[in-house]
Motif scaffolding. Structure first.
Motif, short mmCIF file in Angstrom:
data_model
loop_
_atom_site.label_atom_id
_atom_site.label_comp_id
_atom_site.label_asym_id
_atom_site.label_seq_id
_atom_site.Cartn_x
_atom_site.Cartn_y
_atom_site.Cartn_z
N UNK A 1 48.00 54.43 34.80
CA UNK A 1 46.84 53.43 35.39
C UNK A 1 45.50 53.77 34.41
N UNK A 2 44.94 52.44 34.07
CA UNK A 2 43.81 52.68 32.84
C UNK A 2 42.63 51.84 33.71
N UNK A 3 41.79 52.34 34.01
CA UNK A 3 40.63 51.77 34.96
C UNK A 3 40.84 50.71 35.78
N UNK A 4 41.76 51.09 36.61
CA UNK A 4 42.28 50.12 37.70
C UNK A 4 41.32 49.99 38.89
N UNK A 5 41.11 48.77 39.21
CA UNK A 5 40.39 48.71 40.54
C UNK A 5 40.97 47.47 41.27
N UNK A 6 40.79 47.60 42.59
CA UNK A 6 41.24 46.55 43.42
C UNK A 6 40.36 46.44 44.55
N UNK A 7 39.73 44.96 44.78
CA UNK A 7 38.88 44.81 45.69
C UNK A 7 39.24 43.58 47.10
N UNK A 8 38.56 43.92 48.22
CA UNK A 8 39.04 42.81 49.20
C UNK A 8 37.67 42.42 49.67
N UNK A 9 37.53 41.39 49.20
CA UNK A 9 35.87 40.91 49.54
C UNK A 9 35.16 41.54 49.09
N UNK A 10 34.12 42.14 49.61
CA UNK A 10 32.96 43.04 49.21
C UNK A 10 33.59 44.44 49.24
N UNK B 1 47.08 51.88 45.82
CA UNK B 1 47.59 52.33 44.33
C UNK B 1 49.04 52.18 44.28
N UNK B 2 49.77 52.49 45.32
CA UNK B 2 51.32 52.36 45.10
C UNK B 2 51.55 50.85 44.93
N UNK B 3 50.91 49.91 45.88
CA UNK B 3 51.21 48.58 45.53
C UNK B 3 50.93 47.94 44.16
N UNK B 4 49.92 48.58 43.62
CA UNK B 4 49.38 48.16 42.21
C UNK B 4 50.40 48.48 41.05
N UNK B 5 51.13 49.68 41.38
CA UNK B 5 51.90 50.22 40.44
C UNK B 5 53.45 49.43 40.51
N UNK B 6 53.44 49.15 41.68
CA UNK B 6 54.99 48.23 42.11
C UNK B 6 54.70 46.93 42.06
N UNK C 1 50.85 44.21 44.31
CA UNK C 1 49.41 43.54 44.28
C UNK C 1 48.89 43.60 42.83
N UNK C 2 47.92 42.63 42.49
CA UNK C 2 47.60 42.76 41.17
C UNK C 2 46.03 43.40 41.08
N UNK C 3 45.90 44.03 40.14
CA UNK C 3 44.33 44.66 40.11
C UNK C 3 43.42 43.78 39.63
N UNK C 4 42.19 43.99 40.00
CA UNK C 4 41.29 42.99 39.75
C UNK C 4 40.83 43.33 38.32
N UNK C 5 40.68 44.76 38.06
CA UNK C 5 40.50 45.01 36.66
C UNK C 5 41.44 46.19 36.22
N UNK C 6 41.60 46.39 34.81
CA UNK C 6 42.29 47.51 34.39
C UNK C 6 43.74 47.01 34.16
#
Length: 252
Positions: free
Chosen positions: A4-13, A43-48, A51-56
């Motif tokens: 994971x490189x600079x990964x972020x995930x946001x929901x609303x604010x 984080x698991x959902x992003x790797x699998x 979910x899609x990361x907002x950044x990274x």
């Protein structure tokens, strides 16, 4: 290697994974720990690619998770989510056969059936193959789902809270099987665990998260220190040495 490189995930604010850069896959078993809402399951959902990361960027063996065909990714990475219930009434054999879908696309070959059989044997489920999932105990059902993951035959395995709703005996049994997957079959297992003592006993490496960030990443002995666990969980944790192992006492 999972990276994971600079990964972020946001929901609303709200930021639930905050600029995380980390690699998994060098060790046999890595445990992710942290309080509820720390970002472990996200984080698991992003790797699998659930979910899609907002950044990274997330990669598996250099392949970008966002763009790699699903079948190719599923031959490298298996993910077992904590909400692993199925609506259909399936037998154990039916469930384990689903693990071969990335290889067979639903048309099982002799090699696929051999892989299913090996998974059933490894998890001690030969005598349960015709039993329906809703006829099994919680521990037996969890073994069936892990057999499905094992039949998928990937290098990397992600298990999200595999000990949920299990009693002490079945928790120990599942972690013993996870350890065997790593040591005997060469899998690289990353698992979310709530019990820090199980993490310290069974994992080679512990990664602790809080507020969407990685706050500790080291061996069990280095993470199992009062000041580290206090920073992770925001509560006083006493750590004692018992039979040469660090044990967290968090009930005082």
């Amino acid at each position: 290697m999972i990276a994971l490189e600079g990964v972020s995930k946001r929901y609303g604010g709200q930021t639930v994974v905050d600029d995380v850069s980390i690699a998994f896959g060098g060790e046999g078993v890595t445990a992710l720990i942290g309080p509820n809402g720390a970002g472990k399951s996200t984080l698991f959902s992003l790797v699998g690619r659930l979910l899609r990361p907002d950044t990274g960027r997330v990669t598996v063996d250099g392949l970008d998770v966002a763009t790699t065909p699903s079948a190719e990714l599923a031959r490298r990475l298996a993910v077992l989510r904590q909400d692993n219930h199925v609506a259909a009434r399936l037998t154990v054999q039916d469930l384990v056969e689903f693990g071969r879908f990335p290889h067979s696309r639903g048309r099982l070959t002799v090699d696929d059936r051999d892989a299913v059989e090996r998974a059933l044997v490894h998890l001690g489920l030969e005598g349960y193959r015709r039993r329906f999932l809703d006829e099994l105990s919680g521990g037996q059902r969890q073994r069936a789902f892990i057999a499905m993951v094992l039949a998928q035959d990937t290098r990397y395995v992600l298990l999200d809270e595999p000990l949920n709703n299990l009693d002490l005996r079945h928790m120990t049994e599942i972690m013993r099987l996870v350890r065997e997957m790593a040591d005997g079959l060469g899998k690289r297992v990353v698992t979310v665990l709530h019990d820090v003592n199980f993490a310290a006993t069974w994992a080679d490496r512990i990664v602790a998260m809080r507020d969407g960030r990685v706050v500790a990443d080291a061996s069990a002995r280095e993470v199992m220190r009062p000041e580290v666990l206090a920073a992770v969980y925001d509560t006083t944790v006493d750590v004692r040495e018992i039979d040469g192992r660090p044990v967290a006492l968090y009930y005082s």
